[in-house]
Design an enzyme around this catalytic site. Structure first.
Site, PDB file in Angstrom:
ATOM      1  N   GLY A  42       0.792  -1.229   0.000  1.00 15.39           N
ATOM      2  CA  GLY A  42       0.000   0.000   0.000  1.00 15.39           C
ATOM      3  C   GLY A  42       0.824   1.280   0.000  1.00 15.39           C
ATOM      4  N   ARG A  99     -14.921  17.566   6.451  1.00 16.30           N
ATOM      5  CA  ARG A  99     -16.133  17.421   7.269  1.00 16.30           C
ATOM      6  C   ARG A  99     -15.789  17.149   8.729  1.00 16.30           C
ATOM      7  NH1 ARG A  99     -19.435  13.239   3.651  1.00 16.30           N
ATOM      8  NH2 ARG A  99     -17.302  12.561   3.250  1.00 16.30           N
ATOM      9  N   ASP A 172     -30.315  20.048   2.787  1.00 20.71           N
ATOM     10  CA  ASP A 172     -30.204  20.390   4.216  1.00 20.71           C
ATOM     11  C   ASP A 172     -30.008  21.891   4.393  1.00 20.71           C
ATOM     12  OD1 ASP A 172     -27.449  20.779   3.608  1.00 20.71           O
ATOM     13  OD2 ASP A 172     -27.031  18.681   4.063  1.00 20.71           O
ATOM     14  N   LYS A 195     -32.793  18.251   7.205  1.00 24.71           N
ATOM     15  CA  LYS A 195     -32.231  16.896   7.291  1.00 24.71           C
ATOM     16  C   LYS A 195     -31.682  16.659   8.689  1.00 24.71           C
ATOM     17  CE  LYS A 195     -27.837  15.873   5.773  1.00 24.71           C
ATOM     18  NZ  LYS A 195     -26.775  15.824   4.764  1.00 24.71           N
ATOM     19  N   ARG A 197     -29.024  14.102  10.772  1.00 28.48           N
ATOM     20  CA  ARG A 197     -28.073  12.983  10.714  1.00 28.48           C
ATOM     21  C   ARG A 197     -27.737  12.556  12.132  1.00 28.48           C
ATOM     22  NH1 ARG A 197     -24.463  10.895   6.895  1.00 28.48           N
ATOM     23  NH2 ARG A 197     -24.653  12.654   5.460  1.00 28.48           N
TER      24      ARG A 197
HETATM   25  C1  R5P Z   1     -23.285  17.125   4.589  1.00 34.94           C
HETATM   26  O1  R5P Z   1     -23.587  18.081   5.284  1.00 34.94           O
HETATM   27  C2  R5P Z   1     -22.776  17.251   3.205  1.00 34.94           C
HETATM   28  O2  R5P Z   1     -23.085  18.494   2.662  1.00 34.94           O
HETATM   29  C3  R5P Z   1     -23.288  16.144   2.312  1.00 34.94           C
HETATM   30  O3  R5P Z   1     -24.699  16.272   2.197  1.00 34.94           O
HETATM   31  C4  R5P Z   1     -22.967  14.790   2.890  1.00 34.94           C
HETATM   32  O4  R5P Z   1     -21.654  14.738   3.326  1.00 34.94           O
HETATM   33  C5  R5P Z   1     -23.203  13.718   1.872  1.00 34.94           C
HETATM   34  O5  R5P Z   1     -22.894  12.465   2.430  1.00 34.94           O
HETATM   35  P1  R5P Z   1     -23.765  11.207   2.047  1.00 34.94           P
HETATM   36  O6  R5P Z   1     -23.838  11.127   0.565  1.00 34.94           O
HETATM   37  O7  R5P Z   1     -23.026  10.037   2.656  1.00 34.94           O
HETATM   38  O8  R5P Z   1     -25.109  11.386   2.681  1.00 34.94           O
END
Ligand code: R5P
Length: 295
Positions: A42, A99, A172, A195, A197
């Protein structure tokens, strides 16, 4: 290698060769390709056969999966070329780890700050990114940074599709300003979904219960599509609200774990992303906006 006196030299890392070549063409710069070999364990071995001289050196390498491998390759190239030029800029069109820019749950490591430190100590004098997930990520750098928006390029692509009164949808609240900008470029309206999460399981749900989208063509706009979870939930909700077609525009199409197929199964007609991450959906070229930003 005959040295040419040009302002820029572009070096394409293994993850962004095509984009780097396009950028070099736009800048009329020397393009230097890296040779990358991955050993069976790797490890990456990178060779720079041509030596750039007397120029601003632009190292182009996105850090999509394998994220850590691509990141280490970027760091290796930068640390090599800093020996030649004191003006080494890191162009990381897709910045992985963005992120993870703050602590969401106690004990979490803010890996974005580690990435920022590594890019700086490798020798990057400036970092240029495209639609980074949040500006907070850039606050971890102590060197100049620039975040370029690909939204106008994505909107241009959709203009050419001549959709009749499309409605732009942000999946979102965090993406509201992006969708607002996209909608204004398309001279149309936008709505924002709510949204949720789950920070532990990563599971996504749409909390909006009603949307006035009946019979309309919709464009879901997001910065990143990773597993597709967010887009799939949004598309399923919008379909239930009896919309017409659902299109998706995003800057970074990571599309991991078979996301592309799953998104299409959820009823999405087309997914359009940029070449910050090369793939089936990367129809929009960001080399022009990158060239403008460095000129
Ligand atoms: C989150 O706030 C981002 O803007 C994206 O919506 C998110 O990271 C997308 O990830 P996934 O496709 O796994 O839902």
């Amino acid at each position: 290698f005959v040295e040419t006196l040009v302002k820029f030299t572009v070096i394409g890392g293994g993850a962004s060769k095509d984009l780097a070549k396009r950028l070099a063409r736009k800048l009329k710069a020397v393009y230097i390709e890296t040779e990358t070999k991955i050993f069976p364990d790797g490890e990456s071995k990178i060779t720079l056969r041509k030596i750039p001289k007397k120029s601003v050196i632009l190292v182009v390498q996105s850090t999509y999966p394998p994220v850590d491998t691509n990141l280490l390759q970027a760091l290796s190239i930068i640390s090599q070329v800093r020996k030649i030029s004191s003006r080494t800029f890191a162009i990381i069109p897709y910045m992985g780890y963005a992120r993870q820019d703050k602590q969401f749950l106690s004990g979490e490591v803010i890996t974005m700050s580690v990435v920022a430190k590594m890019l700086q100590s490798a020798g990057a004098k400036k970092v240029i990114v495209v639609d980074i997930h949040s500006n907070t990520a850039l606050n971890h750098f102590n060197i100049p940074t620039e975040n370029i928006s690909a939204v106008p390029e994505l909107a241009n692509y959709f203009k050419k599709l001549n959709l009749k009164n499309p409605l732009v949808v942000s999946p979102d609240v965090g993406g509201s300003s992006r969708s607002k900008k996209f909608a204004s470029l398309l001279k149309t309206d936008f709505i924002v979904l709510k949204k949720h999460r789950d920070r532990k399981t990563g599971r996504v749900s749409i909390q909006t219960t009603k949307a006035d989208v009946q019979g309309k063509d919709l464009i879901l706009v997001d910065d990143i599509i990773s597993t597709g979870g967010s887009i799939i939930k949004a598309a399923q909700f919008l379909k239930k609200q009896k919309c017409k077609r659902v299109f998706v525009a995003c800057t970074h199409g990571l599309l991991v774990e078979g996301a592309e197929k799953k998104i299409r199964k959820a009823g999405v007609s087309r997914i359009i992303s940029t070449n910050t991450i090369p793939g089936n959906t990367s129809k929009v070229d960001v080399s022009g906006i990158l060239a403008k930003s460095v000129q």
